[in-house]
Write a protein that holds these residues in place. Structure first.
Motif: not given
Lengths: 328, 328
Positions: A278, A285, A289, A292-293, B121, B125, B127, B130, B134, B142-144
């Motif tokens: 972490w 990390v 997921t 998860m699109g 991108i 995404l 990021l 996420q 973390q 983290t749906p996107y």
């Protein structure tokens, strides 16, 4: 012909399903486990499906493993359409041992490929350096090694590998693929067997673990693998946690082999809150997921329906697994 | 036939140059401005080149504008190979008014396209989400919205636009190009004139300003442009600062139109240390460094030499500018 599927899947595809098999008997499973046929609750003992479909929605409502476990209890399952591409969970072995055919899902290959390419590019480009200069109000240069000059290795070339290749090859990268079967694919510069990976690693800027987990691939990213990596390389794991020796990775990060590890899968999931990963500055990390699109459900529905049409007409099924993939 | 070029360029291409024009007279310019011919210092008045080449190295050692200014003083220049793709500086107008042909550089199109695609991108995404999870040691989803479901508009389709299209179209995006001339290009979904941009903006997830700065395009991203943007959109400017009204942008960011502005060029460069843009959480500032890839020099050398071969044989030059582009 009887099918067991999730209730939400049925609500989406009902009309399209009837157009393919007008007299199909449908049993639905709600997220709480309740089974229904023609609007009436039924017991597991009271149904006998020959077809099972694990809709991608089960991955979103957290019931995917429960749905798969239920499918494994069916005595006369002939065909299962899985939501996942990896079949290393024991349920799949159970089903195939009882004679079911299994076709693998591939809807998630698109977002997983987006994750891989996006994560890699965001580390290759000098985004972090630019952000640091911006914080300091400093107008400074950030020369960088172009993506066009990077060399990539994809370990595994099943459903996900080609989707990665399609997106990264147009950047002009050099692309090596590790897989057993040879193939003709304009996107790939060369194919090598797993045994040749140690010789290829020292040249690679980006290494992606995108293969199935089995006895041959377990812990393939071990101490020797990391010692062979080019210092500064980026390692991305979207396969399975068991592909990578996490202790060996920790030591290797200290030598910059790799400089960055982007991990979406782990030996133990969820990743324990006290894991060293972490807080490690060289580790990204994410919580398994990467798939998860928002396009998965539409792609998976269309794929299942195409396979159902093939099933009823006796054509070859798309993306059918062989026994090795479930450990038989 | 006499040529003026940077000293470092000459050191790289000397042998290849002699293979094309064995009797070429070469004058070199060192970064400190000293001119040399056959190893002897010469004055500007003592030379009379008909060819000029601004090597990309001049962009790295900070002498590009000085080299171009010197070229504009030459009385009998017939052809200039520029390092840059944009010819809005007055030197180019001066040269062309005196009868010189100008060919534009395109080596930087590759890193600029990498910058555009990578920045977009990294924002599409999840990021940032996420990274936040973390930091909190939180195993969270983290749906996107997939890149495959995004719609892009490229304003301008000169050297850079096609390089962006080549890299982003394989992700499955919908791609609209704003340009005057129609074209046949499999990568583009539709071409529209600048007048139709206001109608297209509300559908776009990513808008890239990649056009030349001229009277028609100055301040094209103005208050009305921003009001037409889809809330949540990403705006990227790698053209020229003058394409965008910075005050209007500031107000528009408050309405999330766009959600993010990625700016590599500014009305005033270097961006003043007290500009509001440095600290705005929705703005990414980089220092006109999007072209700073490590492949430019090799690409630019090869391009100049190809054009030189064409020049001496009388063939059409690659990437030749027309008078409009310098404001004539």
């Amino acid at each position: 012909m009887q099918i067991l599927m999730t209730k939400s899947s049925y609500e989406r595809v009902q009309a399209r399903l009837a157009a393919i098999v007008p007299d199909l008997e449908v049993v639905t499973r709600a997220p709480d486990g309740v089974l229904e046929r023609d609007g009436q609750a039924v017991s597991l003992a009271g149904i006998n499906p020959d077809i099972g479909w694990v809709g991608v929605d089960a991955a979103y409502d957290g019931t995917m493993n429960a749905v798969s476990a239920m499918m494994a209890e069916l005595p006369n399952l002939r065909w299962l359409q899985s939501a996942s591409a990896g079949l290393d969970r024991p349920e799949f072995k159970t089903m195939m041992a009882k004679g079911a055919r299994i076709t693998k899902g591939n809807a998630q290959a698109v977002p997983i490929a987006e994750y891989v390419v996006g994560q890699a590019i965001s580390l290759i480009l000098p985004l972090a350096q630019q952000a640091a200069l911006q914080r300091d109000h400093e107008w400074g240069r950030t020369p960088y090694k172009e993506i066009s000059n990077t060399r990539w290795i994809l370990v595994g070339y099943g459903n996900i590998g080609p989707e990665i290749a399609k997106r990264i090859k147009p950047f002009g990268v050099d692309l090596t693929v590790v897989r057993r079967a040879s193939t003709t694919d304009d996107l790939i510069d060369r194919i090598i067997p797993l045994a040749d990976l140690p010789e290829a690693l020292p040249q690679a800027d980006v290494v992606v673990l995108a293969c199935a987990l089995n006895d041959e691939t377990r812990n393939l990213a071990n101490a020797a693998f990391f010692r062979a990596l080019k210092p500064g390389a980026i390692l991305i794991n979207i396969g399975r946690g068991g592909l990578l020796d996490e202790d060996a990775l920790r030591e290797a990060l200290g030598r910059n082999q790799p400089a960055h590890a982007v991990l979406d899968v782990f030996a133990v999931e969820p990743l324990p809150a006290d894991s060293w990963m972490w807080d490690h500055p060289q580790v990204r990390v994410s919580a398994h997921t990467s798939p998860m699109g928002d396009g998965n459900i539409a792609r998976a529905d269309a794929f299942f329906l195409a396979n159902l049409k093939r099933y009823v007409t006796g054509e070859a099924l798309l993306n059918e697994a062989d026994k090795q993939e479930v450990g038989l």
